[in-house]
Scaffold this active site. Structure first.
Site, PDB file in Angstrom:
ATOM      1  N   LYS A  31      47.413  50.279  47.345  1.00  0.00           N
ATOM      2  CA  LYS A  31      47.538  51.260  46.260  1.00  0.00           C
ATOM      3  C   LYS A  31      48.448  52.409  46.686  1.00  0.00           C
ATOM      4  O   LYS A  31      49.327  52.832  45.933  1.00  0.00           O
ATOM      5  CB  LYS A  31      46.138  51.770  45.853  1.00  0.00           C
ATOM      6  N   GLN A  59      36.974  53.808  45.666  1.00  0.00           N
ATOM      7  CA  GLN A  59      37.023  52.376  45.956  1.00  0.00           C
ATOM      8  C   GLN A  59      35.604  51.823  46.110  1.00  0.00           C
ATOM      9  O   GLN A  59      34.770  52.408  46.801  1.00  0.00           O
ATOM     10  CB  GLN A  59      37.844  52.154  47.247  1.00  0.00           C
ATOM     11  N   ASP A  79      40.667  53.745  36.709  1.00  0.00           N
ATOM     12  CA  ASP A  79      40.056  52.427  36.891  1.00  0.00           C
ATOM     13  C   ASP A  79      39.405  51.953  35.596  1.00  0.00           C
ATOM     14  O   ASP A  79      39.136  50.758  35.435  1.00  0.00           O
ATOM     15  CB  ASP A  79      38.958  52.504  37.969  1.00  0.00           C
TER      16      ASP A  79
HETATM   17  N1  GUN Z   1      36.836  47.160  44.418  1.00  0.00           N
HETATM   18  C1  GUN Z   1      37.348  45.967  44.065  1.00  0.00           C
HETATM   19  N2  GUN Z   1      38.208  46.101  43.036  1.00  0.00           N
HETATM   20  C2  GUN Z   1      38.221  47.418  42.717  1.00  0.00           C
HETATM   21  C3  GUN Z   1      38.926  48.174  41.739  1.00  0.00           C
HETATM   22  O1  GUN Z   1      39.694  47.655  40.923  1.00  0.00           O
HETATM   23  N3  GUN Z   1      38.677  49.509  41.744  1.00  0.00           N
HETATM   24  C4  GUN Z   1      37.808  50.089  42.615  1.00  0.00           C
HETATM   25  N4  GUN Z   1      37.617  51.422  42.536  1.00  0.00           N
HETATM   26  N5  GUN Z   1      37.146  49.413  43.532  1.00  0.00           N
HETATM   27  C5  GUN Z   1      37.361  48.083  43.588  1.00  0.00           C
END
Ligand code: GUN
Length: 289
Positions: A53, A97, A120
């Site tokens: 990211k 996350q 998200d």
């Molecule tokens: N863990 C696995 N996929 C994601 C996601 O798309 N966003 C977040 N915040 N955590 C994750």
């Protein structure tokens, strides 16, 4: 007949090229889009996702701010950090996350993120938006799948869609987004009896179950579009999806590979949501872009 491969890397590149122009316009107007990421502990998969990211932000030319907290961080510490980032005008997107260490309550943490920064799309408000058709930020993985279908000119309206996997992050929002586009959607999950009797009906089969080899060729209708959201690491280190790719590609009309399918789209849609958030913020401040 062998299926057309939907190249996620190529589509992601094209989407990013379009959104880079929007980010550049914002920057020219004095607004640099910014994404903050909070991660707790040292979960290996989360570390890779967060690194990707941050790198994606750098590549498209937007600001990123990663906060790596120890796995022992208290809920109060995390909420305090979220409050600070909610108030930070440099930050237009904020995510925590997942998964979280056990001392943290995931709902409390997610609900603390300002709605206008929840890129998200995990907050209850955003999920409610998906249900009622007024989404603020579409969740990134299903948003990426819809984008891949649209870029490949695959019709959704009126199609029979089967989603395998009912997670909050992928399966449930995926089903809602495709229903909003007037597909007929069935959701299957770990307790579904005789999965094949559902999958065989699918014009579009989306698989997000986290089980390598779950979908075999006899389970797929001839000419179906098969989207594999699974990412599984085998004991020998190979990365595979949930679909038996080599066999199913001989039966499907379109198929996504793993890696190089849905994966690159997820991070791309996060960038789109962050840039869109910055555009909304600029518009609120009366800044023309
Ligand atoms: N863990 C696995 N996929 C994601 C996601 O798309 N966003 C977040 N915040 N955590 C994750």
């Amino acid at each position: 007949m062998s299926a057309k491969i939907i190249d996620g890397k190529d589509i992601a590149r094209r989407v990013r090229d379009e959104w880079r122009i929007r980010a550049d316009k914002l920057k020219a107007a004095g607004v640099t889009p910014g994404l903050a990421v909070i991660m707790l502990g040292d979960n290996a998969a989360s570390q890779v996702y967060v690194r990707n990211k941050v790198k994606a932000c750098h590549d498209i030319g937007i600001f990123s701010d990663a906060h790596l907290l120890p796995a022992t961080a208290s809920q109060a510490d995390v909420l305090k950090l979220i409050d600070r980032l909610n108030a930070d005008p440099r930050i237009h997107g904020l995510l925590v996350q997942l998964p979280l260490p056990p001392q943290l309550d995931v709902h409390t943490v997610i609900e603390r993120i300002a709605l206008e920064k929840d890129v998200d799309g995990f907050s209850l408000y955003n999920v409610g938006g998906l249900v009622s058709g007024g989404t603020v930020f579409p969740p990134c993985t299903p948003y990426g799948v819809v984008c891949m279908l649209e870029y490949s000119n695959i019709p959704i309206t009126g199609q029979n869609v089967v989603v395998v996997g009912a997670s909050n992050i992928v399966g449930k929002p995926m089903a809602l987004m495709l229903m909003q586009k007037e597909a007929t959607v069935a959701i299957c999950h770990v307790k579904t009896r005789d999965l094949a009797q559902f999958t065989i009906l699918a014009d579009i089969l989306v698989v997000a179950a986290g089980k390598p080899g779950l979908i075999t060729a006899p389970m797929v209708k001839t000419g179906a579009v098969v989207i594999d959201v699974g990412i599984n690491r085998l004991p020998d280190g190979t990365l595979v999806g949930d679909v038996d790719f080599d066999a199913v590609k001989e039966k499907a009309s379109y198929i996504t590979p793993v890696p190089g399918g849905v994966g690159p789209m997820t991070v791309t849609m996060l960038l789109c949501n962050t840039i869109q958030s910055a555009e909304r913020s600029a518009a609120k401040l009366g800044i023309k872009t």
